[in-house]
Design a protein around this motif. Structure first.
Motif, PDB file in Angstrom:
ATOM      1  N   ILE A   1      -6.413   4.477  -0.161  1.00  0.00           N
ATOM      2  CA  ILE A   1      -6.390   3.320   0.726  1.00  0.00           C
ATOM      3  C   ILE A   1      -6.205   3.841   2.145  1.00  0.00           C
ATOM      4  O   ILE A   1      -5.262   4.576   2.432  1.00  0.00           O
ATOM      5  CB  ILE A   1      -5.239   2.354   0.369  1.00  0.00           C
ATOM      6  CG1 ILE A   1      -5.523   1.656  -0.965  1.00  0.00           C
ATOM      7  CG2 ILE A   1      -5.037   1.327   1.464  1.00  0.00           C
ATOM      8  CD1 ILE A   1      -4.398   0.734  -1.409  1.00  0.00           C
TER       9      ILE A   1
ATOM     10  N   ALA B   1       0.822  -1.206   0.000  1.00  0.00           N
ATOM     11  CA  ALA B   1       0.000   0.000   0.000  1.00  0.00           C
ATOM     12  C   ALA B   1       0.859   1.259   0.000  1.00  0.00           C
ATOM     13  O   ALA B   1       0.574   2.219  -0.732  1.00  0.00           O
ATOM     14  CB  ALA B   1      -0.933  -0.009   1.207  1.00  0.00           C
TER      15      ALA B   1
ATOM     16  N   CYS C   1      -8.653  -1.557  -2.126  1.00  0.00           N
ATOM     17  CA  CYS C   1      -8.720  -2.577  -1.085  1.00  0.00           C
ATOM     18  C   CYS C   1      -9.486  -3.814  -1.526  1.00  0.00           C
ATOM     19  O   CYS C   1      -9.218  -4.920  -1.044  1.00  0.00           O
ATOM     20  CB  CYS C   1      -9.374  -1.998   0.168  1.00  0.00           C
ATOM     21  SG  CYS C   1      -8.425  -0.672   0.939  1.00  0.00           S
TER      22      CYS C   1
ATOM     23  N   CYS D   1      -8.804  -2.345   5.744  1.00  0.00           N
ATOM     24  CA  CYS D   1      -8.526  -1.453   4.623  1.00  0.00           C
ATOM     25  C   CYS D   1      -9.839  -0.922   4.085  1.00  0.00           C
ATOM     26  O   CYS D   1     -10.829  -1.652   3.995  1.00  0.00           O
ATOM     27  CB  CYS D   1      -7.766  -2.223   3.543  1.00  0.00           C
ATOM     28  SG  CYS D   1      -7.374  -1.261   2.069  1.00  0.00           S
TER      29      CYS D   1
END
Length: 306
Positions: free
Chosen positions: A164, A65, A144, A181
């Motif tokens: 995110i 991420a 996500c 998430c």
């Protein structure tokens, strides 16, 4: 007339029977103890393997991420030039210390204290489409839910539709803490569904190392001491998580406090909750995992990036 000899006694006496039963019970007890020890060892090893798998998976997801942060495609399908956010656009990385489940997809909107004093991290990034209309993503970046993020063809002031939000919250079934998430809904700007990523994550703590400038040296800060302009200088993110298993430990830990960043030593300006974790139930099996993630992409348009 001679009398016949008496037949010899057969079988065992009561004393012999009692001795045999005692020996059999002793053997059975030893076998039962060995079985219980073997089963406890198996459960412990299985729980340790589960904790390790959860910890490594969580660190991999967090690193992936963070690598999305600030990504801007250099081959947009909807324009002929690379589009950067305006100077007034929000940063590609922003976080909050001790932040609970956010009502919207924003790291600034905290409902209260986080689970295990956990931090939140909001990541913004662009997408890329296969056609100039921006309808279909080519999967270069994903949200996500695993969907590809398309380009934003409207609102050139911020071409980063991908978001995110990483946080630790309790699930709705058995209230177990999880790394979660959240992204935007498809084709919209409202927050989407929160997805559970890794079960058993009790705390998420983040420290940010800023790149040096002509007037400021490199420094490690927590989110509460970061200024707005500091988020553009983030070069590395130090990540620490504590993951617990599903079973209780045989022996209690020597200390009820877990040091989260032992390799960093003393970090000025941080609070105790940023570098230490005290679980509510110290009997559970748990382990600490740490990593340092480098920010790959330029977080704003600069001379060497544009």
């Amino acid at each position: 007339m001679p009398r016949p000899l008496a037949r010899p006694a057969r079988g065992v006496s009561l004393v012999e029977l009692l001795v045999g039963m005692i020996i059999a019970l002793m053997v059975l007890g030893i076998a039962l103890q060995l079985m219980l020890i073997a089963r406890a060892r198996y459960y412990r090893l299985a729980d340790e393997a589960l904790i390790k798998d959860r910890g490594m998976q969580a660190l991999e997801l967090i690193g992936s991420a963070v690598h999305h942060a600030g990504w801007i495609t250099d081959t947009p399908a909807s324009s002929s030039a690379r589009r950067w956010p305006d100077s007034g656009a929000p940063p590609s990385l922003s976080g909050r210390d001790n932040c609970s489940d956010s009502a919207v997809i924003s790291a600034e909107d905290c409902r209260g204290s986080g689970v295990g004093n956990s931090d939140t991290l909001l990541i913004r990034f662009a997408g890329r489409s296969t056609q100039s209309d921006g309808a279909d993503s080519d999967g270069a970046t994903r949200d996500c839910a695993g969907y590809g993020v398309p380009e934003r063809i409207n609102g050139d002031s911020d071409p980063r539709p991908g978001r995110i939000l990483l946080l630790v919250a309790r699930n709705s079934t058995d209230r177990e803490p999880e790394l979660m998430c959240r992204s935007l809904v498809r084709n919209g700007n409202s927050p989407g569904q929160t997805h559970g990523l890794v079960r058993g994550v009790e705390t998420l703590q983040l420290l940010y190392k800023l790149a040096p400038t002509a007037s400021s040296p490199a420094v490690i800060l927590s989110a509460r001491t970061m200024k707005d302009e500091d988020w553009h200088r983030v070069q590395f993110i130090h990540v620490a998580i504590v993951v617990r298993g599903d079973r209780y430990a045989i022996d209690p830990p020597a200390s009820s406090t877990i040091t989260l960043f032992p390799e960093l030593g003393s970090v000025p300006g941080v609070q105790t909750q940023d570098v230490e974790f005290r679980p509510s139930d110290s009997r559970r099996n748990r382990a600490r995992f740490t990593t340092t993630v480098a920010v790959r992409n330029p977080l704003r348009c600069e001379v060497d990036a544009c």
